[in-house]
Design a protein around this motif. Structure first.
Motif, mmCIF file in Angstrom:
data_model
loop_
_atom_site.group_PDB
_atom_site.id
_atom_site.type_symbol
_atom_site.label_atom_id
_atom_site.label_comp_id
_atom_site.label_asym_id
_atom_site.label_seq_id
_atom_site.Cartn_x
_atom_site.Cartn_y
_atom_site.Cartn_z
ATOM 1 N N TRP A 110 0.840 -1.197 0.000
ATOM 2 C CA TRP A 110 0.000 0.000 0.000
ATOM 3 C C TRP A 110 0.876 1.249 0.000
ATOM 4 N N LYS A 111 0.239 2.400 -0.239
ATOM 5 C CA LYS A 111 0.919 3.686 -0.052
ATOM 6 C C LYS A 111 0.744 4.099 1.403
ATOM 7 N N PRO A 112 1.844 4.310 2.153
ATOM 8 C CA PRO A 112 1.723 4.585 3.589
ATOM 9 C C PRO A 112 0.955 5.875 3.873
ATOM 10 N N ALA A 113 0.467 5.979 5.095
ATOM 11 C CA ALA A 113 -0.198 7.198 5.552
ATOM 12 C C ALA A 113 0.836 8.314 5.726
ATOM 13 N N VAL A 114 0.355 9.557 5.721
ATOM 14 C CA VAL A 114 1.241 10.727 5.821
ATOM 15 C C VAL A 114 0.779 11.587 6.979
ATOM 16 N N GLN A 115 1.738 12.000 7.811
ATOM 17 C CA GLN A 115 1.477 12.895 8.929
ATOM 18 C C GLN A 115 2.631 13.882 9.037
ATOM 19 N N ASN A 116 2.315 15.178 8.982
ATOM 20 C CA ASN A 116 3.328 16.241 9.049
ATOM 21 C C ASN A 116 4.384 16.084 7.952
ATOM 22 N N GLY A 117 3.939 15.642 6.777
ATOM 23 C CA GLY A 117 4.838 15.499 5.648
ATOM 24 C C GLY A 117 5.691 14.252 5.661
ATOM 25 N N ASN A 118 5.523 13.374 6.656
ATOM 26 C CA ASN A 118 6.327 12.163 6.761
ATOM 27 C C ASN A 118 5.425 10.937 6.662
ATOM 28 N N MET A 119 5.962 9.875 6.060
ATOM 29 C CA MET A 119 5.231 8.611 6.013
ATOM 30 C C MET A 119 5.266 7.961 7.392
#
Length: 272
Positions: free
Chosen positions: A247-256
């Protein structure tokens, strides 16, 4: 009309011979030319009167001259003025680091008391001081942090170990993990709709809620069924999600980041 008078008679007299000339038509035709000349003359007179009046009016009233307004553009040369920038502020003065008291290291040597030239420092003298190659006056170390060995002049980059963070997945993120293709088509293609039928499910809609974790590399793990109506539908949902691949990882604060992902799946059992 007599034959001798026909040659000298007019067309009008020949036309109205033997007819009632007093009726009016004979008179109108007989006087037509005279009336036409009078009408044209009257019309010409009216037109001449108006033209004469207009000419007379134009001769008596003279129009005032219209002034011509022009715009004057001043082409005076403009001298360029240089913008004076304020001087840059002086850099702050670097404070001289405080010197720490250093005591010279004395190699211990066993000799007689009478042969002692320079007695070694006492234990009290070595409290809160640094041992070095020569004596240096300064302040006691106390709570002053001393740079590690190998950093010249106490300046440089000190490597520190990264603080280990909790490896728990995020529950809320700015951008959830995404399947790299058509996720709806993947589910409808790979889910086996006959599973609830084979397990005796009655006609109706059954909703399964599955939760799983997608790490920063896109790997799927920790697949759990939060809501399972039974009849083998929860196990079927787990099987298909485990088969989904990367999958495409989740993103938080511009980071995976590693994060949870929830997926509802509805099984529809039709009447046969």
């Amino acid at each position: 009309m007599e034959t001798t008078k026909i040659l000298s008679a007019s067309f009008l007299d020949i036309l109205f011979d033997g007819r009632n000339k007093a009726y009016g038509a004979y008179e109108l035709r007989n006087t037509y030319n005279r009336r036409l000349v009078k009408a044209l003359g009257a019309t010409g007179l009216v037109i001449a009167t108006f033209m004469g009046a207009s000419a007379l009016r134009g001769a008596t009233s003279k129009k005032a001259p219209v002034p011509i307004i022009t715009t004057v553009v001043d082409l005076t040369e403009i001298k360029e003025t240089k913008k004076v920038e304020p001087p840059a502020p002086a850099p702050p003065k670097l404070q001289e680091p405080r010197k720490i008291e250093i005591k010279q290291f004395v190699v211990p040597k066993i000799v007689l008391d009478k042969d002692v030239v320079t007695p070694p420092p006492s234990q009290e003298d070595l409290t809160d001081v640094k041992i070095g190659l020569k004596d240096v006056e300064g302040v006691k170390m106390g709570d002053i942090a001393v740079p590690p060995e190998g950093v010249p002049d106490g300046r440089g980059v000190i490597e520190t170990k990264p603080v280990e963070k909790d490896d728990l997945p995020f529950t809320k993120v700015e951008k959830e993990a995404e399947y790299p293709g058509d996720w709806t088509r993947f589910l409808t293609t790979n889910l086996r709709g006959e599973v609830p039928v084979d397990n005796g499910a009655a006609p109706g809609n059954y909703r399964v809620l599955v939760q799983f974790v997608v790490d920063i590399n896109g790997a799927v793990s920790d697949i759990r069924v939060l809501k399972d109506p039974g009849f083998g539908m929860g196990a079927e949902a787990i099987r298909v999600i485990r088969k989904s691949g990367k999958w495409k990882p989740a993103v938080q604060n511009g980071n995976m980041v590693k994060a949870f992902r929830s997926q509802p799946i509805t099984f529809q059992v039709m009447e046969q």
